[in-house]
Structure formats: structure tokens, C-alpha cells
Scaffold this active site. Structure first.
Site, PDB file in Angstrom:
ATOM      1  N   GLU A   1      22.052 -40.084 -17.878  1.00  0.00           N
ATOM      2  CA  GLU A   1      22.212 -41.103 -18.919  1.00  0.00           C
ATOM      3  C   GLU A   1      20.844 -41.670 -19.311  1.00  0.00           C
ATOM      4  O   GLU A   1      20.004 -41.941 -18.455  1.00  0.00           O
ATOM      5  CB  GLU A   1      23.110 -42.215 -18.385  1.00  0.00           C
TER       6      GLU A   1
ATOM      7  N   LYS B   1      29.334 -43.272 -26.309  1.00  0.00           N
ATOM      8  CA  LYS B   1      30.107 -43.963 -25.275  1.00  0.00           C
ATOM      9  C   LYS B   1      31.112 -44.928 -25.884  1.00  0.00           C
ATOM     10  O   LYS B   1      30.784 -45.728 -26.763  1.00  0.00           O
ATOM     11  CB  LYS B   1      29.160 -44.713 -24.329  1.00  0.00           C
TER      12      LYS B   1
ATOM     13  N   CYS C   1      28.397 -43.013 -17.420  1.00  0.00           N
ATOM     14  CA  CYS C   1      28.311 -44.083 -16.429  1.00  0.00           C
ATOM     15  C   CYS C   1      29.689 -44.425 -15.875  1.00  0.00           C
ATOM     16  O   CYS C   1      30.395 -43.563 -15.377  1.00  0.00           O
ATOM     17  CB  CYS C   1      27.613 -45.291 -17.035  1.00  0.00           C
TER      18      CYS C   1
END
Length: 541
Positions: free
Chosen positions: A298, A366, A419
């Protein structure tokens, strides 16, 4: 004689715990909650939950014994649940404070507030569940069913309310070993949270405070025996499932790169080129024969990679013919009005697919952002007061719209999870079943604390629930390839630098959880309710 001695010791322990009042009761409840966290990664001392949840039953027995009015009992139970939950979440989420020390001059002053407000807010779920359990409280096994139902519902709620945070769900305490982890393929971790409370609290329910008439007797002992038998059968079944599961490969070579970049140094402009070079050098290290997919973590590099043509060309030159790089990067989108004037700016936490010619050929933005980490609730208002989320992005990250499935050349479609998106069981579902789960993360925010280990364990459980392999790239660890049965095929440890080359495992068959998910969760809740009703009917006859 030993049986009578055990009963006597159990009754004395229950009487002492139930007799606690005021500050002593609060401190003991906090201690029990904090001690419960030893059941989770990296310790996995799950038998401790027999002690902590058993004592929680006795504390709630004390609320029954000390107060005659329902209102007083509910208040007492709510406070017991709150303090137990505060200890549970304080010890389980202490590592969040590490993120505020990355830039202590900016965020350090918030640590006392965060480490009281966050555990306190999460503890409200336990407070409500203990109050609900008190409404359903019955002698013997009935009180264990009441607590399991209430906490099971609370665990599901905290995974969904206000965007949710299903971190360290009680069910994970059962899943510290690979054989027991296989049970997650049957019902999922939410249902296992209810079953875990039932299991861990039931032995203590055999005993009750002296004179309370809450003791369990033969019925509760039979329930304990049944639950322990099911635990043993679950372990044996899981071990057999692992033995029967062959390691099947797609034949696609995957290289995961972990550069171990210090979070405090990452966003310094003068370090940008060095960090990018480090990733390139690791990508090119050793033989690249057979490598078709390279994965960086990430926000791997501290600039907008899609807007850096020289960097894209360098990536293309580093990749073998036909290979792709999957990399986390911020993504800048500028909107203009009819007069071609800049009207809005959006920044996304994204995953990009870059081919061997240096072209961005796909991506994912995301969807489930971290509150206070990637955005602020009431963003404009709090920014006007001088607050800033941990990432320091003015205006916060924007929420992506999908698509959720990611097309990777020459590979089965992947489900990208950036994440902590991987900790949400309900989010790992799509209309079309993916071939694998791709989890990129940056746990460098949390140093060498328990946080990265807990995060990794939850990724393992997702693999088992879904019957899908997980490819995981983290900035400082833990990076790994996990097969559909939770087995770690290769990994780079926390705080290490390096690469691992592994063939992408094949997806396993759809698990019962994948096929019947919510139906199984409701069925487990219904069985617990049936158990409580049976206890209620027995009491009335």
C-alpha cells in the site's frame, strides 16, 4: 472427595467475584478484559478465555444478587460490560498509539484522548450486550446462553455500526491453530464469536455464588461436556481437512516485495527517489524466471505513481515480458467545470496494475476508508478547528466506487483489499467468485507492536472462510502467500527487507460460509435462542 472439593472451590470463587462492588468490581472487570487479549495474536493463549469469560458470568451473577430492581441490575450489568470492554479494547488496540508517534509533534498530544475515547466507545457494545444478557438471565446454563446471544449480536453490530471495526472479534480466540481455524470455513467468525462465548463461559456456570440459586447442576455440566466434545471434534476435523488438502498451484509465479521503509522517513521529499530505487532494485534482484506478477505494498512510493511517466517507464523496464506490477499508490483526480477551470480535487488510496511497458492498465480505489486515519468525520468542520487525519491529506481520501474485481493479465481475477478492508468478512464477497484475494497494507504505522500480527491472523482467517488464497504485501511485514486453508507458503517477517517468490495457489472449492453465509449465522443464533428457551421452559416446569 475431589469432586466435592472442586465444587467448594468453584462456589467460593464465584462468591468472591460476585461479591465485588464499586471500584473493586470495575478494576477487576478491566483486568479480565485486558487479560482476554492474550487469546489473540501473537500470543494465542486461548484457554485464558475460560477464566475471563467465566469470571464475567460471576460478575453478572453479582448484579443479580446485589440488586432487587431490574433498573439497578441493568445499570450494574452495563457498567460491568463497559469496564470489561474497556480493558479488552485498551489492551487489544493499544498499538494504535504507535501511529500517533510517527509524527509526534503533530499527533502525539492526541494519544491520551485516543486511548481513552476509542476503547470507551467500543466498550459500549459490551455494555449494551451485558445489559441485554441481564434481561435474559436464568439460572444454570440459561445465563450462559443469554451472555452468548447478547455478545454474539454485539460482535456483529460492532462490525457494521458507523462503518464498523470487527478487530479481535471474540471468535478469533478459537482460531489460533490451523486445525481449529478450519472451522471458520463452516460458519465464519461472527457465528464463531457466539459459539466461543458459549464454550468459554459454560464451565463457570456450573458454579454460582453461595445462596444465589443460580448454579448449573447436571444440565450445565452436560452442556459443558457437549461443547468440549465439539471443540475436540472440530480440531480433529480440521486436522483431517488439512491432511486431505493438497497444495494446488496455478503455475503463475508471484514476487512480493517488502522494502521495510520507516514510516517516519517515507514522506520526506528528499527520500522519494531513494525509496523508489529500493523497490526497483528488490524487484530486479535474483532470477525473474517464471514471475508473472510482482506486488508492492500500500502507498509503496511517496508520490502519485500514475502521474510520473519516468517512474512508469522504469517499472516497465524492470518487469519481465508479460509480467504485471500490482502496487499501492495515491491517485489524484482533478475535475474541471464547463469553462475548463479546476472545480474539485480527489485523492484516492488506490491499487494500480502496471504492465511491462509501463502502462497503467487497471486499478482499484479503496472503498472502506479508515476513520481518523484516512478521513475525518465532519471533515471540513474538524479541519477548520485544526484537526488532521493521520495521513495528513488535506480534505481526506475520497471513497472509491469499484469495480471490486481486478483483472490481472494471465491470472484469475483478484479481489483487492487495501489495508484493513480484509478484516471485514462481509466485504470479501462479490457476484463473481474471484480466484484469489490481494491484500496490500502499510502496517509500518504500528511498529513492532501486536497490531501487525493481529492483522495478519485475520487475513489468514479470511483465506479459510472464503476458500481462497491470499497474496499479501506489507511495507514492513508481514508479507506472505497464504493458501485456501490458511497455510503460510512463504513469508517475510515483521521489520525485514526482502522478496519472496511463490507460485499462486489455486482457489479451493466454495466453503459452506461462502455458499450459505448469513443463513448459517442466523442458524447459529437461532440454536442459541432455542437453548435459552429450553432452559426457560425447564425452569417453569
Amino acid at each position: 472427595m475431589s469432586g466435592f472439593r472442586l465444587l467448594s472451590l468453584g462456589e467460593r470463587a464465584a462468591t468472591w467475584v460476585a461479591g465485588l462492588k464499586g471500584p473493586r468490581r470495575a478494576v477487576f472487570a478491566v483486568f479480565l478484559g485486558a487479560l482476554s487479549v492474550l487469546a489473540f495474536a501473537p500470543v494465542h493463549a486461548w484457554p485464558i478465555l475460560f477464566l475471563t469469560f467465566g469470571a464475567l458470568v460471576w460478575l453478572l451473577d453479582g448484579c443479580q444478587a446485589q440488586h432487587e430492581s431490574l433498573t439497578a441490575r441493568l445499570k450494574c450489568a452495563g457498567l460491568v460490560g463497559f469496564w470489561f470492554g474497556f480493558g479488552y479494547f485498551f489492551a487489544g488496540l493499544y498499538w494504535i498509539a504507535e501511529a500517533f508517534l510517527v509524527e509526534p509533534w503533530r499527533h502525539g498530544w492526541l494519544i491520551p484522548f485516543v486511548m481513552t475515547a476509542m476503547p470507551g466507545g467500543m466498550a459500549l457494545f459490551f455494555a449494551a450486550s451485558c445489559a441485554l444478557a441481564t434481561l435474559l438471565w436464568l439460572p444454570g446454563a440459561g445465563r450462559v446462553f443469554a451472555l452468548a446471544i447478547a455478545l454474539g449480536v454485539a460482535e456483529y453490530a460492532r462490525g457494521h455500526v458507523l462503518t464498523g471495526l470487527p478487530w479481535n472479534l471474540i471468535g478469533y480466540g478459537l482460531l489460533g491453530t490451523l486445525p481449529l481455524m478450519q472451522v471458520a470455513a463452516l460458519v465464519g467468525v461472527y457465528a464463531l464469536s457466539l459459539l466461543a462465548v458459549l464454550l468459554f463461559a459454560s464451565p463457570a456456570a456450573i458454579f454460582a455464588p453461595s445462596g444465589s440459586r443460580l448454579g448449573g447442576g447436571k444440565g450445565t455440566a452436560a452442556l459443558v461436556s457437549l461443547l468440549l466434545l465439539l471443540l475436540g471434534l472440530g480440531y480433529v476435523w480440521g486436522a483431517h481437512r488439512l491432511e486431505a488438502a493438497a497444495e494446488a498451484s496455478t503455475g503463475l509465479g508471484v514476487r512480493i516485495v517488502q522494502a521495510d521503509i520507516d514510516q517516519g522517513e517515507k514522506w520526506r521529499p528528499e527520500n522519494s527517489a531513494e525509496i523508489f530505487t529500493e523497490y526497483l532494485d528488490l524487484t530486479k534482484s535474483g532470477s525473474l524466471d517464471g514471475i508473472k506478477i510482482v506486488v508492492w505494498p500500500e502507498t509503496a512510493v511517496p508520490f502519485f505513481l500514475a502521474d510520473a511517466p519516468d517512474a512508469l517507464l522504469a517499472i516497465g523496464a524492470a518487469l519481465p515480458e508479460g509480467a504485471s506490477l500490482l502496487v499501492g499508490s495515491g491517485r489524484l483526480v482533478e475535475e474541471t467545470n464547463a469553462q475548463d477551470e479546476l472545480s474539485a480535487t480527489h485523492i484516492y488510496n488506490s491499487l494500480l496494475v502496471i504492465d511491462h511497458q509501463g502502462r497503467v492498465i487497471g486499478g482499484y480505489d479503496k472503498i472502506h476508508l479508515v476513520p481518523f486515519g484516512e478521513y475525518l468525520p465532519f471533515q471540513d468542520f474538524l479541519e477548520s478547528l485544526g484537526f488532521m487525519q493521520l495521513t495528513g491529506v488535506r480534505g481526506g481520501f475520497s471513497v472509491g466506487e469499484g469495480p471490486r474485481l481486478l483483472a490481472v493479465p494471465g491470472a484469475p481475477p483478484a479481489l483487492p483489499l487495501i489495508c484493513y478492508e480484509i478484516i471485514f468478512p462481509d466485504e470479501v464477497t462479490t457476484a463473481v467468485r474471484p480466484g484469489w484475494l490481494l491484500n496490500i497494507t502499510n502496517d509500518a504505522w504500528f511498529g513492532s507492536s501486536a497490531g501487525p500480527y493481529q492483522h495478519f491472523h485475520q487475513a489468514q482467517v479470511r483465506a479459510v472462510e472464503q476458500g481462497l488464497p491470499v497474496v499479501r504485501a506489507a511495507n514492513t511485514g508481514i508479507s506472505a502467500v497464504i493458501d485456501p486453508y490458511g497455510r503460510v507458503l512463504a513469508e517475510i517477517g515483521l521489520g525485514e527487507k526482502g522478496v519472496i517468490d511463490v507460485e499462486l495457489p489455486k482457489a479451493g472449492p466454495p466453503t459452506p460460509f461462502v455458499q450459505f453465509g448469513i443463513v448459517l449465522e442466523i442458524s447459529v443464533l437461532a440454536l442459541a435462542l432455542a437453548g435459552w428457551l429450553a432452559c426457560r421452559v425447564h425452569l417453569l416446569t
